[in-house]
Design a protein around this motif. Structure first.
Motif, PDB file in Angstrom:
ATOM      1  N   ALA A 126     103.684  57.235  36.935  1.00  0.00           N
ATOM      2  CA  ALA A 126     102.258  57.234  37.303  1.00  0.00           C
ATOM      3  C   ALA A 126     101.890  58.074  38.363  1.00  0.00           C
ATOM      4  N   MET A 127     102.728  58.452  39.334  1.00  0.00           N
ATOM      5  CA  MET A 127     102.235  59.156  40.712  1.00  0.00           C
ATOM      6  C   MET A 127     102.518  60.536  40.083  1.00  0.00           C
ATOM      7  N   ALA A 128     103.352  61.222  39.267  1.00  0.00           N
ATOM      8  CA  ALA A 128     103.539  62.422  38.720  1.00  0.00           C
ATOM      9  C   ALA A 128     102.139  62.556  38.010  1.00  0.00           C
ATOM     10  N   SER A 129     101.804  61.759  37.090  1.00  0.00           N
ATOM     11  CA  SER A 129     100.674  61.933  36.451  1.00  0.00           C
ATOM     12  C   SER A 129      99.315  61.890  37.221  1.00  0.00           C
ATOM     13  N   ARG A 139      89.339  59.472  33.260  1.00  0.00           N
ATOM     14  CA  ARG A 139      89.478  60.505  32.090  1.00  0.00           C
ATOM     15  C   ARG A 139      87.868  61.048  31.978  1.00  0.00           C
ATOM     16  N   GLN A 140      86.906  60.118  32.213  1.00  0.00           N
ATOM     17  CA  GLN A 140      85.357  60.720  32.225  1.00  0.00           C
ATOM     18  C   GLN A 140      85.110  61.754  33.484  1.00  0.00           C
ATOM     19  N   VAL A 143      96.675  59.998  32.150  1.00  0.00           N
ATOM     20  CA  VAL A 143      95.927  59.028  32.244  1.00  0.00           C
ATOM     21  C   VAL A 143      96.430  57.538  31.865  1.00  0.00           C
ATOM     22  N   ASN A 144      97.118  57.640  30.704  1.00  0.00           N
ATOM     23  CA  ASN A 144      97.595  56.554  29.968  1.00  0.00           C
ATOM     24  C   ASN A 144      98.977  55.997  30.984  1.00  0.00           C
ATOM     25  N   GLN A 145      99.463  56.832  31.562  1.00  0.00           N
ATOM     26  CA  GLN A 145     100.680  56.665  32.497  1.00  0.00           C
ATOM     27  C   GLN A 145     100.502  55.893  33.496  1.00  0.00           C
ATOM     28  N   LEU A 146      99.269  56.324  34.136  1.00  0.00           N
ATOM     29  CA  LEU A 146      98.551  55.368  35.185  1.00  0.00           C
ATOM     30  C   LEU A 146      98.201  53.885  34.931  1.00  0.00           C
ATOM     31  N   ALA A 150      96.513  66.830  27.681  1.00  0.00           N
ATOM     32  CA  ALA A 150      97.552  65.975  27.962  1.00  0.00           C
ATOM     33  C   ALA A 150      97.386  65.341  29.252  1.00  0.00           C
ATOM     34  N   THR A 151      96.947  66.032  30.201  1.00  0.00           N
ATOM     35  CA  THR A 151      96.244  65.666  31.566  1.00  0.00           C
ATOM     36  C   THR A 151      95.274  64.560  31.343  1.00  0.00           C
TER      37      THR A 151
END
Length: 598
Positions: free
Chosen positions: A319-322, A109-110, A140-143, A134-135
Motif C-alpha cells: 500500500a505504501m509503495a502504491s 483516483r478522482q 489505488v486498489n492496493q491502498l 496502473a497508478t
C-alpha cells in the motif's frame, strides 16, 4: 522502499486524508473496543476457574456475589454482553473501515485524474499511458485493500500487546517478563522484513505499470500487429513482461513466507515459559489457579496475533509503495497555470498574433525560434513545412498545451497566458490529423464540445462538414455506435465527424492540423468544399501537406527548422520560386529542380 520511505508515505497519506480524520478516529476506536471485548473472554475463563476452585473465596465473591451459583450466573451475563459487544463493534469497524477505503480510493483516483488533466502535454509525451492507468487503478486498489483489513489488524495487534501486557503485569510481573521476551525478536523480525520487502514491492509496482503499458499499447495497435503477423512476437514480449512481474512477486513472497515459521518458534518459547514457570508457581501456591489459567490463555492471545505482522506489513508495504506513486503523481507540478478569473473579451474577433515566439521540447532539440506572425480576424493562414519543422508546435502553444520559452501570443490584443484555459480553448476549434472519437454514438461525438446543442444545430454542423449523407446511411443514423476510438467508421468518416464536432462548437478561431493528410480524395474534396463555408466570419489556421487545399489562403507561411523562411499568397510564393514553389511542382507532377519541402 525503506521503512523511512514507508513512514514518510504514510505521513503524506494522512496529510492528504485530513478531511477523513473523524472517520479514521471512529474506525480506529471501534477496532480498539472490539479487541478489548475480544480479549475479555479469556479473562472470564480464568475468573470462572477461580470461582469453581475457590467458590466463596473467589475474586467474584469479593464483589458481593457470595454463592458459586450467583457468581457463575454473573459470569454468564457478562459473557453474553461481552460477545454481543464484540460482535457489534466488529460490525461497526468493518463498516467504517470499508466505507473509508471505498471513499478514499474513489477520491484519490478522482483527484489524480483531475490533476493529470491539468498537466501540460509535455508530461504525457514523457509518460506511458499504461503506467498512468496502473497508478490510478491498480495502485489505488492496493491502498483500498490495506484499508479494508490491514489498518484494523495493525491497530488490534497494538491494542493486544498493551492490554494483555497490562493484565500480565498485574497478575505476575515475572511471567509477564518471560511472556514478553520473544516480542523484541518478533518486532525486530517485522521491521527487518519491512526493510527488505520495501524495495521488492516497489519493484512489483513498477512491473505492474510496465505490464499494463504493454497490454494497453498492444490492444491499441492490434491492427498493426495483425498486418505484420507479429502476434507471436508480441505474445512473447507480453510473456516476458508478465514473467518479470511474477519474478518480482516471487522474490517478495519468498521473503514474507520465511517470516511466520521463524516467529512461530519465538512464540513457542514465550508460551512454554508461561506454561512451565506459571504452572510451578501455581503448584507452590504462589499463583492463583484462576490467574494461571488467565495467563496461559492470554499468552497465545498476546503472541499469536504477532504472526499476522507478516501479512499486515506485506499489505502495508504494498500500500505504501502504491501510495508513494499516487501522491508523487498528485505532486507533479502544473506548469501551464490557469488564470481562471480572466476571460476573452466578447465578442471574440479572432485576431491571432505570435510575437518573437520561441520554444524547445525538453525531450529533444525540435521546436521554434523567433516566430513573428499575425493572423487578422476572419483571415485564413496556412502553415506548410517539413515534418518536425515546428508547425504543430505553434498550434500547441496557441492552445497552451505548452507555454513558450520566450515571446507571447495574443488573441484580440489579450495575452493568452493571462486568460482562463476554459475561455481560451473555448474560442478555438481543433481538427487534428489524429482524430480521436470517444466510445458512444455519432451524436455523442458531434456534441462533445456542446452537449446541449439542439438537433437542428447538430444536423447543420454535419451538413457543413459534409458528413450528413453518410450519417443518414448508418444503421441508426446519429445514434449509431462508433466503437472504441471510432473503429466502426472509416478514416474519412472519422475525420468528417471531427470537423462537425469542431463546427458545432462554433469557435471564432478554427485550427485544421493536417486534417486532410490521411483521407481519401473524396473526403479531401469534401473538406475543401466545406472550407469556403467554414471560413466565413472566423479565423482559420491550416496546417497542410497537400498544398492544393490551401491555395486560397490569405497568407501561406513556410516554416523550416523552426523559423519562417517564406510567406505570402500562393501566387507570390510561386513567383519567388523557393521551397514552396519547388514542392508545388512536385505535387503537381513537374519534378525538375524540386527542392524538398515535406
Amino acid at each position: 522502499m525503506s521503512s523511512n520511505q514507508s513512514f514518510h508515505a504514510l505521513v503524506r497519506l494522512l496529510r492528504y486524508a485530513r478531511g477523513y480524520r473523524r472517520r479514521i478516529a471512529a474506525a480506529a476506536t471501534c477496532s480498539i473496543v472490539n479487541k478489548l471485548f475480544d480479549i475479555a473472554p479469556e479473562i472470564l475463563i480464568g475468573v470462572a476457574i477461580d470461582v469453581v476452585v475457590n467458590q466463596e473465596d473467589s475474586f467474584v465473591a469479593g464483589l458481593g456475589f457470595t454463592t458459586a451459583r450467583e457468581q457463575i450466573l454473573v459470569l454468564g451475563v457478562l459473557t453474553f454482553f461481552i460477545w454481543a459487544g464484540e460482535s457489534l463493534f466488529e460490525y461497526l469497524y468493518q463498516i467504517l473501515w470499508r466505507n473509508l477505503a471505498q471513499r478514499l480510493q474513489a477520491d484519490l483516483r478522482q483527484d489524480a485524474y483531475e490533476h493529470v488533466q491539468r498537466l501540460d502535454m509535455g508530461f504525457f509525451e514523457s509518460r506511458s499511458s499504461g503506467q498512468l492507468v496502473a497508478t490510478m487503478n491498480d495502485d489505488v486498489n492496493q491502498l483500498e485493500r490495506f484499508l479494508d483489513g490491514g489498518a484494523n489488524a495493525m491497530i488490534q495487534v497494538g491494542v493486544t500487546v498493551v492490554a494483555v501486557g497490562a493484565v500480565f503485569f498485574v497478575l505476575s510481573p515475572l511471567i509477564a517478563l518471560l511472556a514478553f521476551t520473544p516480542i523484541p525478536l518478533i518486532v525486530w523480525g517485522a521491521f527487518y522484513f519491512q526493510r527488505k520487502a520495501g524495495p521488492l514491492y516497489g519493484e512489483v509496482r513498477e512491473r505492474v505499470g510496465e505490464l499494463a503499458s504493454r497490454l494497453s499499447n498492444n490492444i491499441a495497435g492490434i491492427a498493426t500487429i495483425k498486418s505484420f503477423t507479429a502476434e507471436r512476437r508480441e505474445a512473447e514480449r507480453l510473456r516476458a513482461a508478465s514473467e518479470a512481474y511474477v519474478e518480482a512477486n516471487v522474490r517478495a513472497i519468498r521473503l514474507s513466507s520465511a517470516f511466520i515459521p521463524i516467529i512461530r518458534m519465538a512464540i513457542l518459547a514465550g508460551f512454554l515459559a508461561t506454561f512451565m514457570v506459571g504452572g510451578m508457581m501455581a503448584l507452590r501456591g504462589d499463583l492463583n489457579v484462576g490467574a494461571y489459567g488467565v495467563l496461559v490463555f492470554l499468552t497465545q492471545r498476546l503472541l499469536w496475533p504477532l504472526t499476522g505482522l507478516a501479512q499486515v506489513i506485506d499489505l502495508f508495504e504494498r500500500a505504501m509503495a502504491s501510495t508513494r506513486r499516487i501522491l508523487d503523481l498528485l505532486a507533479t507540478p502544473i506548469r501551464v497555470r490557469d488564470n481562471a478569473e480572466t476571460s476573452l473579451t466578447q465578442p471574440v474577433r479572432g485576431t491571432v498574433t505570435f510575437e518573437n515566439l520561441s520554444f524547445r521540447y525538453a525531450t529533444g532539440g525540435a521546436g521554434i525560434e523567433g516566430i513573428d506572425l499575425e493572423v487578422p480576424a476572419g483571415h485564413t493562414l496556412a502553415l506548410v513545412g517539413a515534418t518536425g519543422s515546428g508547425k504543430s508546435t505553434l498550434i500547441k502553444l496557441l492552445l497552451r498545451f505548452h507555454d513558450p520559452d520566450a515571446g507571447l501570443i495574443r488573441i484580440d490584443d489579450q495575452r493568452i497566458d493571462t486568460l482562463s484555459l476554459n475561455s481560451l480553448r473555448g474560442a478555438i476549434g481543433l481538427v487534428s490529423q489524429e482524430v480521436y472519437l470517444f466510445e458512444g454514438s455519432v451524436r455523442d461525438n458531434i456534441v462533445y464540445g456542446r452537449p446541449d446543442a439542439p438537433q437542428a444545430a447538430i444536423i447543420e454542423a454535419a451538413r457543413t462538414a459534409e458528413a450528413w449523407d453518410f450519417i443518414q446511411a448508418l444503421p441508426n443514423g446519429l445514434d449509431t455506435l462508433v466503437g472504441e476510438r471510432g473503429v466502426r467508421l472509416s478514416g474519412g468518416q472519422r475525420q468528417r465527424l471531427s470537423l462537425a464536432r469542431a463546427l458545432l462548437k462554433d469557435p471564432p478561431i478554427l485550427v485544421l492540423d493536417e486534417a486532410t493528410s490521411a483521407v481519401d480524395n473524396e473526403t479531401e474534396a469534401a473538406i475543401q468544399r466545406s472550407l469556403s463555408r467554414i471560413a466565413r466570419g472566423r479565423t482559420v489556421i491550416v496546417i497542410a501537406h497537400r498544398l492544393s487545399t490551401i491555395v486560397h489562403a490569405d497568407e501561406i507561411v513556410v516554416i523550416h527548422a523552426g523559423r519562417v523562411v517564406e510567406r505570402g499568397s500562393h501566387e507570390t510564393l510561386l513567383e519567388e520560386n523557393g521551397r514552396y514553389a519547388a514542392q508545388w511542382r512536385v505535387q503537381t507532377g513537374v519534378l525538375e529542380s524540386a527542392m524538398p519541402l515535406v
